[in-house]
Each structure stands twice: as C-alpha cells, then as structure tokens.
Design an enzyme around this catalytic site. Structure first.
Site, PDB file in Angstrom:
ATOM      1  N   LYS A 289       4.893   9.306 -10.707  1.00  0.00           N
ATOM      2  CA  LYS A 289       5.890   9.218  -9.642  1.00  0.00           C
ATOM      3  C   LYS A 289       7.268   8.951 -10.247  1.00  0.00           C
ATOM      4  O   LYS A 289       8.266   9.560  -9.848  1.00  0.00           O
ATOM      5  CB  LYS A 289       5.521   8.099  -8.649  1.00  0.00           C
ATOM      6  CG  LYS A 289       4.402   8.525  -7.715  1.00  0.00           C
ATOM      7  CD  LYS A 289       3.787   7.382  -6.933  1.00  0.00           C
ATOM      8  CE  LYS A 289       2.572   7.896  -6.167  1.00  0.00           C
ATOM      9  NZ  LYS A 289       1.735   6.873  -5.582  1.00  0.00           N
TER      10      LYS A 289
ATOM     11  N   GLN B 181       1.579   0.710  -4.226  1.00  0.00           N
ATOM     12  CA  GLN B 181       0.493   1.574  -4.718  1.00  0.00           C
ATOM     13  C   GLN B 181      -0.858   1.037  -4.241  1.00  0.00           C
ATOM     14  O   GLN B 181      -1.139  -0.141  -4.362  1.00  0.00           O
ATOM     15  CB  GLN B 181       0.549   1.627  -6.261  1.00  0.00           C
ATOM     16  CG  GLN B 181      -0.483   2.538  -6.898  1.00  0.00           C
ATOM     17  CD  GLN B 181      -0.261   4.007  -6.555  1.00  0.00           C
ATOM     18  OE1 GLN B 181       0.865   4.494  -6.508  1.00  0.00           O
ATOM     19  NE2 GLN B 181      -1.356   4.725  -6.309  1.00  0.00           N
TER      20      GLN B 181
ATOM     21  N   ASP C 139       5.975   6.240   2.161  1.00  0.00           N
ATOM     22  CA  ASP C 139       4.559   6.639   2.186  1.00  0.00           C
ATOM     23  C   ASP C 139       4.125   6.986   3.620  1.00  0.00           C
ATOM     24  O   ASP C 139       3.023   7.480   3.840  1.00  0.00           O
ATOM     25  CB  ASP C 139       3.707   5.454   1.692  1.00  0.00           C
ATOM     26  CG  ASP C 139       2.822   5.834   0.532  1.00  0.00           C
ATOM     27  OD1 ASP C 139       2.827   7.021   0.150  1.00  0.00           O
ATOM     28  OD2 ASP C 139       2.127   4.939   0.006  1.00  0.00           O
TER      29      ASP C 139
END
Ligand code: NAD
Length: 282
Positions: free
Chosen positions: A52, A96, A119
C-alpha cells in the site's frame, strides 16, 4: 474464454490518478496523505501494508505506517486513531485487518472519522453506500466494477449472482451492482441449492473464501465470472474460489487468480484517499 486481467485497468487508473494528484497538490499545498495502522506482526499484513505504501508513493502521495505491538491495549490505539482523525495533515486512515483478538472488529471500524475512512467500513459510510449516495467506494467491490467497465461488460438489466455476504466484499458488492441496475441474487452458507440460483446469472461474483467452490454446475453458458477468492496452493501458487478448468468451456470471460481482482483493491484505496484529500478543499 476471455481473461479479464487487471494490469491494463490499473495502468489506466494509475495514469489518471498521477495527473489529478499533481493538480490537487498545487491546490492543497501538500500531497494526499495515507496513514496505515498496523497492529501486531502478521507476515501477510506486513506485505499488504508495504505494498500500500509503495503504491501510494507511485502516484505521488505521502504515507506513513504506525506500528503497535500485538498485545497493545485497544484504548491506546483508539486514542491515536482519534488524533489522526482530527489532524489536518492526514487524508486517509486505514486500520489493517485482521486485528488482534482483544480488539472488537465491529468497534474498530467506528474509530476512524467517517470523512477519512478510505476502507469504507464505517457504519455511516456503509449507510451512504446502501442509500445510493456513497462518500467512498468499498475498495475490492469497486475494483470489480472497474474491471467490468474497462472490458465493457454491461451490468444494467443483467442477473448477477454474488456468492458470499461478508461486510468487506459480498454485501457492498451487491449494493454497487444494485446501484448499477443489476438484478442481484445473493447466496451464502445457508442457501439451499446455491448452484441452481447461480446458474441463472449472467454475471457471477465468487467471494465465498472456499477454494474452487464454483465449478461448471454453477455457471450458465456465456456467463462472465469474477473470482474474488485468494488461496495459496501447497506449491505456493495462488488460486481462487472458481475452478477455471471446469468452467472453461461455459464462461465467456473470467478474471484470473492471480492478476484479476486482487491487485485492484489497493488502486481503489488510492482513489478513496485522493477523494478524501479533495474533500478537504471545500
Ligand atoms: P468471509 O469468510 O468473510 O465471507 C465468506 C462468505 O461466503 C460468507 O458470507 C459465507 O456465508 C459465504 N459462503 C461460505 N461458504 C459458502 C458456500 N459453500 N456457498 C455459498 N456461500 C458460502 O470472506 P471474505 O472476506 O468476503 O473473502 C472472500 C474471499 O475473497 C477470500 O478468499 C478472501 O481471501 C478474498 N478476498 C480478496 C480480496 C482482494 O482480492 N483484494 C479482498 C478481500 C477478500
């Protein structure tokens, strides 16, 4: 059977994002900034987080990763995430997953301010998505739609079968397909005879997390098949939820694993981070 590969889709999106970022940087006075929170030392998560960061650099963003030990008190992480949410220098925040067991996933998704939830997991953003007025797009499902659009596969009026109903893939994917005027069938672990339902579909989306679950019994002649699943074989190679050999003579097109849906997720995360930075201008 046509192979719907991600590479040209990503190249196109990435090129456009690099150009838009140059303009946005001059208006914002800084680059879009992504902060990733990584708790614990899960090796797969470490790879995802590194990728990422690299992808963010490639399009001209700045990024940082905050590391916390696996044993950390959730309250400490929550406080830090709230500080990041209030910071004028941070556009996107991502925690995460998976998170260690002392964390409750259902609570963690609410820690990030909805305006920075790149997200797209915060309940407010899911509500906006289902309402048809999304603030951010869910990364993996939006990546799936980008692939279909790039290869000019029509969605409107088609029967789509989504296999799986997780918060991260199945449910938001069904919302995006509905928003594009598909007729959506959703099958899951408790569905009786899912094969028969899926066999009606023009578009099949496999996101069950079961290796090679989908074979020729699920697929109607000419269907387009999108494989979201990721599994590692004993020989180390990646494979998906679909058995490609079995459906070869039936499907008209399919996303391969690897090289299909997998690489799209990060690209859409970057799009959301850009969008978040852009929202800071108004
Ligand atoms: P999950 O385990 O959270 O959900 C799986 C869903 O599939 C559940 O809703 C369950 O009811 C359904 N299901 C399970 N067995 C089934 C069966 N036999 N028939 C019909 N439905 C069944 O999984 P997830 O997080 O949604 O991930 C699904 C797959 O997609 C996994 O292989 C995962 O690794 C992969 N994935 C890929 C990406 C990416 O490409 N970037 C992102 C997220 C997940």
């Amino acid at each position: 059977m046509e192979k719907l590969i991600a590479k040209p889709v990503i190249e196109k999106l990435s090129q456009s994002l690099v150009e838009r970022t140059i303009t946005l940087k001059s208006r914002l006075g800084r680059a879009p900034h992504l902060t990733v929170v990584l708790i614990g030392e899960d090796p797969a998560s470490q790879v995802y987080v590194r990728n990422k960061g690299l992808a963010a650099e490639k399009v001209g963003f700045t990024h940082e990763t905050l590391l916390f030990p696996a044993t950390i008190d959730p309250g400490v992480v929550k406080k830090k995430v709230q500080e990041l949410s209030a910071s004028k220098e941070v556009d996107g925040i991502l925690i995460q997953r998976p998170v260690p067991k002392q964390f409750k996933e259902s609570e963690v998704v609410s820690w990030v301010a909805p305006e920075k939830d790149v997200d797209c997991l915060h309940p407010e953003n899911i509500g906006l998505l289902v309402n048809g007025t999304p603030r951010f797009l869910p990364c993996t499902p939006a990546g799936v739609i980008e692939i279909l659009d790039f290869y000019k596969i029509p969605i409107e009026g088609k029967i789509a079968c989504v296999i799986g109903r997780s918060s991260i893939v199945g449910k938001p994917l069904a919302a995006l397909l509905l928003a594009r005027n598909a007729t959506v069938i959703q099958v899951h672990r408790s569905t009786l005879n899912p094969e028969a339902l899926c066999k009606q579909a023009d578009l099949v989306f496999a996101a069950a997390g079961v290796k090679h679950l989908v074979n020729k019994n699920w697929i109607k002649d000419g269907a387009v098949v999108v494989d979201v699943g990721i599994h590692r074989n004993a020989d180390g190679k990646l494979t998906g939820d679909v058995d490609p050999d079995s459906i070869q003579s039936l499907a008209s097109a399919m996303t391969p694993v690897p090289g299909g849906v997998g690489p799209m997720t990060i690209q859409l995360l970057l799009e959301n981070t850009y969008r978040s930075a852009e929202m800071r201008l108004v």
